[in-house]
Design a protein around this motif. Structure first.
Motif, short mmCIF file in Angstrom:
data_model
loop_
_atom_site.label_atom_id
_atom_site.label_comp_id
_atom_site.label_asym_id
_atom_site.label_seq_id
_atom_site.Cartn_x
_atom_site.Cartn_y
_atom_site.Cartn_z
N UNK A 213 0.82 -1.19 0.00
CA UNK A 213 0.00 0.00 0.00
C UNK A 213 0.87 1.25 0.00
N UNK A 214 2.02 1.22 0.66
CA UNK A 214 2.92 2.38 0.69
C UNK A 214 3.44 2.68 -0.71
N UNK A 215 3.60 1.64 -1.51
CA UNK A 215 4.06 1.85 -2.89
C UNK A 215 3.03 2.64 -3.68
N UNK A 216 1.76 2.31 -3.52
CA UNK A 216 0.70 3.02 -4.22
C UNK A 216 0.65 4.48 -3.77
N UNK A 217 0.81 4.72 -2.47
CA UNK A 217 0.80 6.09 -1.96
C UNK A 217 2.01 6.84 -2.48
N UNK A 218 3.17 6.19 -2.53
CA UNK A 218 4.37 6.83 -3.07
C UNK A 218 4.22 7.14 -4.54
N UNK A 219 3.55 6.25 -5.26
CA UNK A 219 3.31 6.46 -6.69
C UNK A 219 2.37 7.65 -6.89
N UNK A 220 1.34 7.72 -6.06
CA UNK A 220 0.39 8.83 -6.16
C UNK A 220 1.08 10.16 -5.88
N UNK A 221 1.96 10.16 -4.91
CA UNK A 221 2.70 11.38 -4.60
C UNK A 221 3.58 11.79 -5.78
N UNK A 222 4.24 10.83 -6.38
CA UNK A 222 5.08 11.13 -7.55
C UNK A 222 4.23 11.68 -8.70
N UNK A 223 3.04 11.10 -8.91
CA UNK A 223 2.16 11.59 -9.97
C UNK A 223 1.69 13.01 -9.70
N UNK A 224 1.38 13.31 -8.44
CA UNK A 224 0.94 14.65 -8.10
C UNK A 224 2.06 15.67 -8.28
N UNK A 225 3.26 15.28 -7.93
CA UNK A 225 4.40 16.17 -8.13
C UNK A 225 4.63 16.44 -9.62
N UNK A 226 4.53 15.40 -10.43
CA UNK A 226 4.67 15.57 -11.88
C UNK A 226 3.57 16.48 -12.43
N UNK B 217 2.92 7.04 7.41
CA UNK B 217 2.91 5.58 7.22
C UNK B 217 4.32 5.01 7.34
N UNK B 218 5.30 5.69 6.78
CA UNK B 218 6.69 5.22 6.88
C UNK B 218 7.19 5.26 8.32
N UNK B 219 6.85 6.33 9.03
CA UNK B 219 7.28 6.45 10.42
C UNK B 219 6.67 5.34 11.28
N UNK B 220 5.38 5.08 11.09
CA UNK B 220 4.73 4.00 11.84
C UNK B 220 5.34 2.65 11.49
N UNK B 221 5.67 2.44 10.22
CA UNK B 221 6.29 1.18 9.81
C UNK B 221 7.66 1.01 10.45
N UNK B 222 8.43 2.08 10.51
CA UNK B 222 9.76 1.99 11.13
C UNK B 222 9.67 1.71 12.62
N UNK B 223 8.60 2.18 13.26
CA UNK B 223 8.41 1.92 14.68
C UNK B 223 7.76 0.57 14.95
N UNK B 224 7.36 -0.11 13.89
CA UNK B 224 6.70 -1.40 14.04
C UNK B 224 5.24 -1.26 14.45
N UNK B 225 4.64 -0.13 14.15
CA UNK B 225 3.26 0.13 14.54
C UNK B 225 2.32 0.18 13.34
#
Length: 104
Positions: free
Chosen positions: A1-14, A39-47
């Protein structure tokens, strides 16, 4: 799911770069970037798992119990110090006023 969010962010920036970035696009970029970072911060914390909310509630309860225990220990220590001081004071008064001889 983080990949899709990262892709959406890249599309919005473009899109922002191509169209001159109107206000709605900039807000969407900021929102998506914030969500991705969270989402990345929570993943790094294991949450990032479904049990994370329950785990955090348990940790808060444990921390509350620890604080209550510390408070109780301090109250007990102060109570014992006051009792010992009172006993020493009464013993000193008994010796000073000669009640010690009556006990013997």
């Amino acid at each position: 799911m983080a990949l899709a969010e990262g892709t959406l962010l890249a599309q919005l920036l473009a899109q922002g770069a191509q169209e001159g970035a109107d206000l709605a696009t900039l807000r969407a970029i900021a929102e998506e970037g914030g969500e991705l970072a969270a989402a990345r911060a929570l993943a790094r914390l294991g949450l990032d798992d479904p049990d994370a909310a329950k785990d955090m509630a348990e940790l808060r309860a444990l921390l509350g119990a620890w604080r209550d225990a510390k408070r109780s220990v301090w109250k007990a220590v102060v109570g014992w110090v006051v009792r010992i001081a009172a006993a020493l004071l009464l013993t000193g008064l008994a010796v000073k006023f000669g009640f010690w001889d009556l006990v013997k």
